[in-house]
Design an enzyme around this catalytic site. Structure first.
Site, PDB file in Angstrom:
ATOM      1  N   ASP A  86     -24.290 -27.768 -10.158  1.00 26.05           N
ATOM      2  CA  ASP A  86     -24.082 -29.151 -10.605  1.00 26.05           C
ATOM      3  C   ASP A  86     -23.976 -30.062  -9.397  1.00 26.05           C
ATOM      4  O   ASP A  86     -23.887 -29.597  -8.262  1.00 26.05           O
ATOM      5  CB  ASP A  86     -22.853 -29.260 -11.513  1.00 26.05           C
ATOM      6  CG  ASP A  86     -21.702 -28.370 -11.044  1.00 26.05           C
ATOM      7  OD1 ASP A  86     -21.704 -27.957  -9.871  1.00 26.05           O
ATOM      8  OD2 ASP A  86     -20.791 -28.102 -11.845  1.00 26.05           O
ATOM      9  N   GLU A 155     -19.041 -33.221 -15.101  1.00 31.62           N
ATOM     10  CA  GLU A 155     -17.667 -33.699 -15.258  1.00 31.62           C
ATOM     11  C   GLU A 155     -17.417 -34.369 -16.609  1.00 31.62           C
ATOM     12  O   GLU A 155     -16.271 -34.466 -17.043  1.00 31.62           O
ATOM     13  CB  GLU A 155     -17.298 -34.670 -14.124  1.00 31.62           C
ATOM     14  CG  GLU A 155     -17.249 -34.035 -12.745  1.00 31.62           C
ATOM     15  CD  GLU A 155     -16.110 -33.034 -12.563  1.00 31.62           C
ATOM     16  OE1 GLU A 155     -15.297 -32.891 -13.495  1.00 31.62           O
ATOM     17  OE2 GLU A 155     -16.052 -32.395 -11.501  1.00 31.62           O
TER      18      GLU A 155
END
Length: 432
Positions: A86, A155
């Protein structure tokens, strides 16, 4: 010549290729760390990662699921192994004192916010690039397809589904196994594994409770949403204590309660944000339903003029590592790093959107589920680890900064190298 993860020559080859790529990958990591970007705004980050992968000769596609990057390294017949990293950052002011610390800010609906890679996603995506370099240099030792993903918006649990909804598996390849990793404040150079339930499902729920505002001196002429909200906060705690079996782990947290502007004004509404975490998806849905039931009942009891409004801000499913795949990858990591450098990862109440990539139902793709393994790389330098009180990984980690701290820094050389080699060894366990 075919090599296997247990072959000492392969360990040496992975190390040599990591050495050759390390300086370039470290420079990339430091650049990403210095210039963090928020979820779905990773434009410069994804461009830099795409360029680095293109320079290695991979087939690179940008803009998948918004700002996601997909890179393919084809090397003959064989399975497809997907590696995921990520790349988004957080609205936190960095306090690490690094000479390449972030000083960036971003404009949001809440005003100007500082930015920091406080969860190490810059490390994860840099490891993907480093692994691509290692695997490109070892092509005579493996066969199949390596599929590398730089994912946005972890997130807010949005990036995995966005890439899947953009046709990830239809446009590129459907992997046979999916591998990913996260840094943790364990000893740098060590790797942690856990089969089965590893990370929690999570729902962040916004609730609007309606009242009828007025003067604080005349409460009988109003409907006070603050009183309703106070009853809600207290009553929600009975879900865990009275509706959840004692052997299950569930957390219900009201992290936000906002109402009113000053003492003598009864407001028209109260807003809550509620965080729910559990390790069983069916139980998780039951808990969310209980929250909605309780809030609706309290609003009715408090004479709310209209029903409460519920909005899911974001959510993800529980992460359940495939036991067979975990054992296969753990064996490869044991051969590469040595059994003494592996640890049993405790279950985490933290959450990830990584499991969407493997869940046919939750991920919205056809066919059967895809096995996945998500492991953890240590990020604490040895000197500090030895000085930290406690016996064992779980006890020591309680005394160390965790991800999302403004002081958290996982990007030391040992951790970066370990992340690259762990991904390469894991991929070669299937492709070798």
């Amino acid at each position: 010549m075919t090599m296997h993860a247990q072959d000492p020559d392969l360990k040496e080859a992975i190390g040599a290729q990591t050495d050759a790529a390390f300086e370039t990958v470290q420079a990339l990591y430091r650049q990403l760390h210095q210039y963090p970007e928020l979820p779905f705004q990773e434009h410069a980050t994804s461009a830099r990662l795409a360029e680095a992968l293109e320079q290695l000769g991979l087939e690179v596609t940008r803009g998948v699921g918004g700002t996601g990057v997909v890179a393919l390294l084809r090397n003959g017949e064989g399975p497809t192994v997907m590696l995921r990293g990520d790349m988004d950052a957080l609205p936190i002011k960095e306090e690490t004192g690094l000479d390449y610390a972030s000083t960036r800010t971003a404009e949001t609906e809440n005003g100007t916010v500082p930015l920091m890679h406080a969860c190490g996603h810059d490390l994860h995506s840099s490891c993907v690039v480093g692994t691509a370099a290692v695997m490109a240099g070892l092509k005579e030792h493996w066969s199949g397809t390596l599929m590398l993903i730089c994912q946005p918006a972890e997130e807010i649990f949005g990036g995995a589904r966005a890439m899947l909804d953009d046709g990830l598996y239809e446009r590129f390849a459907r992997p046979d196994v999916i591998l990913g990793q996260h840094n943790m404040p364990a000893l740098a150079g060590t790797v942690g594994h856990r089969a089965g339930g590893t990370m929690a499902a999570c729902t962040n729920l916004s609730v609007m409770i309606h009242g009828a505002g007025g003067h604080g001196s005349m409460p009988a002429q109003t409907v006070d949403p603050v009183v309703i909200a106070a009853h809600v906060v207290t009553r929600l705690q009975t879900i865990v204590s009275r509706e959840v079996p004692p052997e299950e782990t569930v957390v219900v947290t009201v992290g936000k309660l906002h109402a009113g502007t000053q003492a003598n004004i009864i407001p028209h509404s109260a807003e809550l944000e509620i965080n729910i975490r559990s390790f069983d998806d069916a139980l998780h849905r039951q808990v969310v339903a209980s929250i909605e039931r309780i809030i609706q009942a309290e609003c009715e009891a408090g004479r709310s003029p209209k029903p409460p409004e519920f909005r899911v801000l974001n959510e993800t499913i529980a992460l359940h590592n495939d036991a067979t795949a975990v054992e296969h990858v753990r064996s490869a990591h044991g051969a590469h790093f040595g059994e003494a450098n592996l640890y049993a990862m405790p279950r985490l109440n933290g959450s990830e959107d990584f499991p969407f990539f493997g869940s046919a139902e939750a991920g919205g793709f056809g066919g059967e589920d895809i096995p996945y393994v998500y492991w953890f790389i240590g990020a604490t330098p040895e000197e500090r680890w030895q000085a930290t009180p406690g016996n064992g990984v779980a006890e020591k980690m309680r005394h160390l900064e965790m991800p999302h701290s403004p002081y958290y820094f996982p990007g030391n050389e040992v951790t970066l190298r370990t992340g690259i080699e762990a991904m390469a060894a894991g991929a070669l366990a299937y492709l070798g």
